[in-house]
Design a protein around this motif. Structure first.
Motif, PDB file in Angstrom:
ATOM      1  N   ARG A 225       0.810  -1.227   0.000  1.00  0.00           N
ATOM      2  CA  ARG A 225       0.000   0.000   0.000  1.00  0.00           C
ATOM      3  C   ARG A 225       0.839   1.271   0.000  1.00  0.00           C
ATOM      4  NH1 ARG A 225      -5.210  -0.576   4.007  1.00  0.00           N
ATOM      5  NH2 ARG A 225      -6.169  -2.415   3.070  1.00  0.00           N
ATOM      6  N   ASP A 226       2.149   1.172   0.162  1.00  0.00           N
ATOM      7  CA  ASP A 226       2.995   2.365   0.182  1.00  0.00           C
ATOM      8  C   ASP A 226       3.097   2.989  -1.204  1.00  0.00           C
ATOM      9  OD1 ASP A 226       3.432   2.100   2.837  1.00  0.00           O
ATOM     10  OD2 ASP A 226       5.572   1.620   2.702  1.00  0.00           O
ATOM     11  N   ARG A 227       3.103   4.336  -1.241  1.00  0.00           N
ATOM     12  CA  ARG A 227       3.331   5.034  -2.506  1.00  0.00           C
ATOM     13  C   ARG A 227       4.835   5.106  -2.730  1.00  0.00           C
ATOM     14  NH1 ARG A 227       0.273  10.559  -3.589  1.00  0.00           N
ATOM     15  NH2 ARG A 227       1.326  11.129  -1.659  1.00  0.00           N
ATOM     16  N   ILE A 228       5.277   4.614  -3.879  1.00  0.00           N
ATOM     17  CA  ILE A 228       6.708   4.540  -4.182  1.00  0.00           C
ATOM     18  C   ILE A 228       7.180   5.801  -4.897  1.00  0.00           C
ATOM     19  CG2 ILE A 228       8.500   3.173  -5.316  1.00  0.00           C
ATOM     20  CD1 ILE A 228       6.973   1.796  -2.977  1.00  0.00           C
ATOM     21  N   ILE A 229       6.439   6.221  -5.892  1.00  0.00           N
ATOM     22  CA  ILE A 229       6.754   7.453  -6.627  1.00  0.00           C
ATOM     23  C   ILE A 229       5.471   8.253  -6.750  1.00  0.00           C
ATOM     24  CG2 ILE A 229       7.567   8.440  -8.811  1.00  0.00           C
ATOM     25  CD1 ILE A 229       9.193   5.909  -9.267  1.00  0.00           C
ATOM     26  N   GLY A 230       5.496   9.506  -6.310  1.00  0.00           N
ATOM     27  CA  GLY A 230       4.317  10.364  -6.366  1.00  0.00           C
ATOM     28  C   GLY A 230       4.375  11.307  -7.554  1.00  0.00           C
ATOM     29  N   GLU A 231       3.247  11.462  -8.240  1.00  0.00           N
ATOM     30  CA  GLU A 231       3.159  12.440  -9.323  1.00  0.00           C
ATOM     31  C   GLU A 231       3.195  13.833  -8.701  1.00  0.00           C
ATOM     32  OE1 GLU A 231       3.651  13.923 -12.054  1.00  0.00           O
ATOM     33  OE2 GLU A 231       2.439  12.653 -13.359  1.00  0.00           O
TER      34      GLU A 231
END
Length: 520
Positions: A225-231
């Motif tokens: 569920r972790d965000r790895i790369i955010g826009e």
């Protein structure tokens, strides 16, 4: 043609307006707690495989599992899965793929249960935000968008935007990118890369590569569920996609956003850094200063007026959007019926292209133009619509008018449609239809002001109110505002805001914090 970006930041989030020649063209609301933005990359977990749909449902932290179809896996899904497992197991320490051996591509007509397994970790990218009752739509065809290029891991191809039509320029860019791209990374050259030299393209490629490597570093210790790369935020993505010579102003009303935008502009286009302006007028909100509140209220209603007298009726349903074009009082201004129809339809086509971007309408749109008899006139309206929608960043398809005068458009929908309620419940009667003591609004303001100034001894009081109330308190030299000054020996600052109801008001202290008061 000039473009301006106006950004108003609040505790709840940012309001972003793109203006073209002072007319509102795009409007975005970005909530501060929003997540699952298009372009975000997550570490998900495969929860369910549905062979009947040839799709999987993936848990990335949203209340409903996200949808991943087999066709969105990408041909290099096996390479992505292998690399993801290697990073999580700490068998690899870098995002570089120089020594990585690519796996065979999957069959385009294969089955999802042959590629994915239940409860397996998977790296996914959001391609469509949650809309209505549906969760996010995902893809495993990972890409990192930059200013001039899109970086595609686990691919070795160089693809070119179809809008780059010059053969010599396509050849130059193809040779250039083939020589500088890293091994096992593909590149898509964007339209704005035309005419750019190798230094600018290489810098953009390096920035995207660094973003990928930072994400892979986070992946090593990431949990499901972790965000790895955010826009990047919506304002920066608009600048990334649209910033050009026609941009002449970016106005921001908070120091934090001003510094963020200026830093980003310095990275992608240092020569445009001077167009970023910090709005410091405390007497009026930035949207009010640019006349945007009025434009928003007038442009998001069911009925939209056209400059020369016609009007549009816009209806939204679950399945599609329907737009009806009406001549209104334009019907008597032309020499015959055909001329009237052509004139109104041409004007309507321009406004409809604007409305599609403004409301971010997607899916199927059916437009009922006024009937025209001549085929040449029908083709002309079709050409006008195509020309007006050229600058639209969403993918779209336009079909010519049918014999019944209907035009069909499909437009990509990747995020919820912007919908602003333009009908207001009467602030006095609360929608009941009975008005009680509306005249007491001035008494309520006077009583609250006296209590705040005499009992609480609050310095630097400000009152925000509707423009009608503002005019009442500031009219003439011996205005109510001046009378307050003589009575309390302190100046009470009044701020008008057309987004308020006609008898709505708020008190603020010197620090800009709201003071709780009683209403009429």
């Amino acid at each position: 043609m000039s473009n301006e970006l106006v950004i108003s930041s609040t505790q709840k989030g940012d309001r972003i307006a793109l203006l073209q020649d002072k007319r509102l063209l795009e409007y975005h609301v970005e909530e501060s707690d929003s997540s699952f933005t298009v372009g975000d990359i997550y570490l998900g977990t495969v929860k369910k495989l549905v062979t009947g749909l040839n799709a999987a449902f993936v848990d990335i932290g949203y209340e409903k599992d996200a949808f991943l179809h087999y066709l969105d896996l990408g041909s290099n899904i096996n390479s992505l899965n292998k690399f993801t497992k290697d990073v999580i197991a700490k068998r690899t320490n870098t995002g570089r793929l120089n020594n990585f051996k690519l796996e065979p591509e999957i069959d385009k007509l294969g089955k999802i249960d042959k590629v994915l397994s239940k409860n397996a970790p998977i790296l996914v990218q959001v391609v469509k935000e949650p809309i209505s009752t549906k969760g996010p739509r995902l893809s495993c065809d990972i890409s990192i968008a930059g200013r001039y290029l899109v970086l595609v891991p686990f691919a070795n191809t160089v693809n070119m935007s179809k809008k780059i039509t010059d053969k010599a320029e396509r050849t130059r860019l193809m040779r250039l990118m083939s020589s500088i791209k890293p091994q096992n990374f593909g590149v898509i050259v964007r339209t704005v890369a035309q005419g750019k030299d190798v230094e600018e393209l290489d810098r953009d490629l390096t920035n995207s590569l660094e973003k990928w490597e930072k994400g892979i570093a986070l992946l090593r210790d990431a949990k499901p569920r972790d965000r790895i790369i955010g826009e990047m935020n919506r304002a920066s993505s608009i600048l990334r996609d649209m910033l050009n010579e026609s941009f002449d102003s970016i106005t921001v009303d908070t120091r934090e956003m001003y510094d963020e935008i200026k830093t980003y502009i310095h990275t992608i286009a240092p020569e445009k850094e001077k167009i970023v302006k910090f709005y410091t007028n405390n007497k009026m909100k930035v949207f009010e200063q640019f006349g945007l509140e009025k434009q928003i209220k007038s442009l998001f209603g069911r009925s939209v007026s056209l400059p020369a007298g016609g009007y549009l009726i816009i209806e939204h349903t679950e399945a599609l959007h329907v737009i009806d074009v009406n001549s209104g009082n334009k019907s008597n201004s032309e020499e015959d019926q055909e001329a009237t129809a052509v004139s109104v339809n041409k004007e309507a086509a321009k406004e409809i292209a604007r409305q599609l971007r403004l409301r971010d309408m997607g899916g199927i749109i059916v437009i009922d133009f006024i009937d025209m008899k001549k085929p040449d006139n029908k083709k002309m309206i079709f050409d006008v619509m195509r020309e007006e929608m050229k600058t639209d960043r969403s993918k779209f398809t336009i079909l010519p008018l049918t014999k019944f005068g209907l035009m069909q458009i499909t437009r990509q929908r990747v995020r919820p449609e912007i919908n602003i309620v333009t009908k207001e419940v009467c602030p006095t009667c609360g929608g009941t239809g009975t008005i009680q003591a509306s005249i007491l609004i001035t008494d309520a303001i006077e009583q609250n002001l006296e209590y705040i100034l005499t009992r609480q001894n609050e310095p630097g009081v400000q009152i925000m109110m509707h423009p009608y109330l503002y005019a009442y308190y500031t009219a003439g030299w011996w205005s109510k505002q001046m009378q307050w000054f003589m009575k309390y020996k302190t100046w009470v600052k009044l701020i008008k805001d057309s987004s308020f109801g006609i008898n709505e008001f708020k008190f603020y202290n010197k620090q800009g914090e709201e003071i709780e008061v009683t209403t009429a």
